[in-house]
Motif scaffolding. Structure first.
Motif, PDB file in Angstrom:
ATOM      1  N   ARG A 276      12.082   5.026  -5.503  1.00  0.00           N
ATOM      2  CA  ARG A 276      12.731   5.607  -4.507  1.00  0.00           C
ATOM      3  C   ARG A 276      13.933   6.310  -5.197  1.00  0.00           C
ATOM      4  NH1 ARG A 276      15.615   3.851   0.783  1.00  0.00           N
ATOM      5  NH2 ARG A 276      16.920   3.105  -0.663  1.00  0.00           N
ATOM      6  N   GLY A 277      14.438   5.883  -6.261  1.00  0.00           N
ATOM      7  CA  GLY A 277      15.394   6.149  -7.033  1.00  0.00           C
ATOM      8  C   GLY A 277      14.964   7.433  -7.827  1.00  0.00           C
ATOM      9  N   GLU A 278      13.859   7.149  -8.549  1.00  0.00           N
ATOM     10  CA  GLU A 278      13.230   7.758  -9.706  1.00  0.00           C
ATOM     11  C   GLU A 278      12.898   9.180  -8.910  1.00  0.00           C
ATOM     12  OE1 GLU A 278       9.884   5.991 -11.888  1.00  0.00           O
ATOM     13  OE2 GLU A 278      11.157   4.490 -12.328  1.00  0.00           O
ATOM     14  N   ALA A 279      12.204   8.992  -7.552  1.00  0.00           N
ATOM     15  CA  ALA A 279      11.782  10.186  -6.861  1.00  0.00           C
ATOM     16  C   ALA A 279      12.864  11.111  -6.713  1.00  0.00           C
ATOM     17  CB  ALA A 279      11.207   9.874  -5.693  1.00  0.00           C
ATOM     18  N   ARG A 280      14.013  10.412  -6.200  1.00  0.00           N
ATOM     19  CA  ARG A 280      15.197  11.253  -5.888  1.00  0.00           C
ATOM     20  C   ARG A 280      15.777  11.810  -7.075  1.00  0.00           C
ATOM     21  NH1 ARG A 280      18.018   7.138  -1.309  1.00  0.00           N
ATOM     22  NH2 ARG A 280      17.026   8.123   0.513  1.00  0.00           N
TER      23      ARG A 280
ATOM     24  N   SER B 123       0.954  -1.253  -0.223  1.00  0.00           N
ATOM     25  CA  SER B 123      -0.091   0.156   0.129  1.00  0.00           C
ATOM     26  C   SER B 123       0.875   1.183   0.096  1.00  0.00           C
ATOM     27  CB  SER B 123      -0.876   0.157   1.218  1.00  0.00           C
ATOM     28  OG  SER B 123      -1.898  -1.073   1.257  1.00  0.00           O
ATOM     29  N   TRP B 124       1.962   1.103   0.778  1.00  0.00           N
ATOM     30  CA  TRP B 124       2.787   2.341   0.801  1.00  0.00           C
ATOM     31  C   TRP B 124       3.554   2.633  -0.744  1.00  0.00           C
ATOM     32  CZ3 TRP B 124       2.583   6.029   4.225  1.00  0.00           C
ATOM     33  CH2 TRP B 124       2.366   5.541   5.687  1.00  0.00           C
ATOM     34  N   PHE B 125       4.000   1.321  -1.154  1.00  0.00           N
ATOM     35  CA  PHE B 125       4.462   1.518  -2.622  1.00  0.00           C
ATOM     36  C   PHE B 125       3.346   2.060  -3.705  1.00  0.00           C
ATOM     37  CE2 PHE B 125       4.805  -0.624  -6.698  1.00  0.00           C
ATOM     38  CZ  PHE B 125       6.064   0.000  -7.047  1.00  0.00           C
ATOM     39  N   ASN B 126       2.156   1.610  -3.535  1.00  0.00           N
ATOM     40  CA  ASN B 126       1.115   1.879  -4.482  1.00  0.00           C
ATOM     41  C   ASN B 126       0.939   3.484  -4.497  1.00  0.00           C
ATOM     42  OD1 ASN B 126       1.112  -0.307  -6.065  1.00  0.00           O
ATOM     43  ND2 ASN B 126      -0.338  -1.350  -4.618  1.00  0.00           N
ATOM     44  N   ARG B 127       0.672   3.887  -3.183  1.00  0.00           N
ATOM     45  CA  ARG B 127       0.599   5.377  -2.864  1.00  0.00           C
ATOM     46  C   ARG B 127       1.765   6.085  -3.280  1.00  0.00           C
ATOM     47  NH1 ARG B 127      -1.361   8.270   2.711  1.00  0.00           N
ATOM     48  NH2 ARG B 127       1.092   8.476   2.969  1.00  0.00           N
TER      49      ARG B 127
ATOM     50  N   LEU C  14       8.684   9.913  -1.991  1.00  0.00           N
ATOM     51  CA  LEU C  14       9.878   9.599  -1.316  1.00  0.00           C
ATOM     52  C   LEU C  14       9.669   9.004   0.109  1.00  0.00           C
ATOM     53  CD1 LEU C  14      13.063   9.134  -1.611  1.00  0.00           C
ATOM     54  CD2 LEU C  14      13.162  11.558  -0.949  1.00  0.00           C
ATOM     55  N   ALA C  15       8.875   9.712   0.670  1.00  0.00           N
ATOM     56  CA  ALA C  15       8.521   9.326   1.905  1.00  0.00           C
ATOM     57  C   ALA C  15       7.889   7.978   1.888  1.00  0.00           C
ATOM     58  CB  ALA C  15       7.635  10.368   2.696  1.00  0.00           C
ATOM     59  N   ASP C  16       6.560   7.857   1.173  1.00  0.00           N
ATOM     60  CA  ASP C  16       5.994   6.391   0.979  1.00  0.00           C
ATOM     61  C   ASP C  16       6.862   5.253   0.581  1.00  0.00           C
ATOM     62  OD1 ASP C  16       3.654   7.874   1.825  1.00  0.00           O
ATOM     63  OD2 ASP C  16       2.569   7.242  -0.090  1.00  0.00           O
ATOM     64  N   PHE C  17       7.796   5.586  -0.423  1.00  0.00           N
ATOM     65  CA  PHE C  17       8.713   4.506  -0.763  1.00  0.00           C
ATOM     66  C   PHE C  17       9.569   4.372   0.292  1.00  0.00           C
ATOM     67  CE2 PHE C  17       8.193   6.183  -5.293  1.00  0.00           C
ATOM     68  CZ  PHE C  17       7.134   5.529  -5.652  1.00  0.00           C
ATOM     69  N   GLU C  18      10.059   5.323   1.243  1.00  0.00           N
ATOM     70  CA  GLU C  18      10.829   4.860   2.330  1.00  0.00           C
ATOM     71  C   GLU C  18      10.156   3.906   3.319  1.00  0.00           C
ATOM     72  OE1 GLU C  18      14.065   5.720   3.176  1.00  0.00           O
ATOM     73  OE2 GLU C  18      14.573   7.528   1.881  1.00  0.00           O
ATOM     74  N   ARG C  19       8.902   4.319   3.358  1.00  0.00           N
ATOM     75  CA  ARG C  19       8.221   3.371   4.449  1.00  0.00           C
ATOM     76  C   ARG C  19       7.994   1.972   3.729  1.00  0.00           C
ATOM     77  NH1 ARG C  19       4.941   5.876   8.512  1.00  0.00           N
ATOM     78  NH2 ARG C  19       4.441   3.719   8.889  1.00  0.00           N
TER      79      ARG C  19
END
Length: 186
Positions: free
Chosen positions: A72-76, A34-38, A52-57
């Protein structure tokens, strides 16, 4: 809720998908999917810090989730944290060597840093495994063209990328750059 959110996202019902994913993580804050999908939805909405915060979770609960590490890399990368993006994309590749999107994204980040040879090596690796990967073909066409390297091969990449689907402005523009560098004004 997570499954329903995925359906809403596939239908471009962003608000409903966000509602379902948010409720899903509220009910079970340890649900990595769910964190990943959001996070993926937020990334698509241009909300890079929140994504980024959701991918961290998601990664905290499932550290071997190569897709979450890649995203997360894409967000960064979108946030301009290129070195951190490369670290994430490299980790995603280490977790799942067949995750071609991570190699394509790392090639973009490497090219941004001026590491052209390394970027082209990543694209070569993708195209050895998946010769018709349209993104890898498009990127290799562009990077070879911008570097004025192997221009005939770059043009072949451009043509192969165009042959993978309907022409788009990016692919046509890249082809134009290569033809211009070759001196072909036809």
């Amino acid at each position: 809720l997570n499954a329903r959110g995925i359906i809403h996202a596939a239908r471009d019902e962003t608000e409903r998908a966000m509602h379902d994913f948010s409720r899903s993580v509220a009910l079970n804050d340890r649900d990595a999917r769910s964190w990943f999908n959001r996070g993926r939805l937020l990334l698509g909405m241009g909300q890079f810090e929140a994504a980024l915060a959701d991918f961290e979770r998601a990664i905290a609960f499932d550290p071997q989730n190569a897709e979450a590490v890649m995203m997360r890399g894409e967000a960064r990368l979108k946030l301009g944290h290129t070195h951190l993006a490369i670290s994430d994309l490299t980790l995603a590749i280490d977790i799942d060597g067949q995750l071609h999107a991570a190699r394509n994204d790392r090639a973009v980040a490497l090219f941004i840093l001026g590491e052209r040879d390394a970027a082209l090596a990543d694209l070569d690796t993708v195209l050895k495994a998946a010769p018709d990967d349209p993104r890898a073909l498009t990127l290799r066409c562009r990077y070879r063209g911008l570097a004025s390297r192997q221009l005939e091969a770059a043009l072949a990449d451009c043509d192969a990328a165009l042959a993978t689907g309907s022409p788009n402005a990016n692919r046509l523009s890249n082809r134009g750059i290569v033809k211009l560098r070759l001196g072909r004004m036809e």
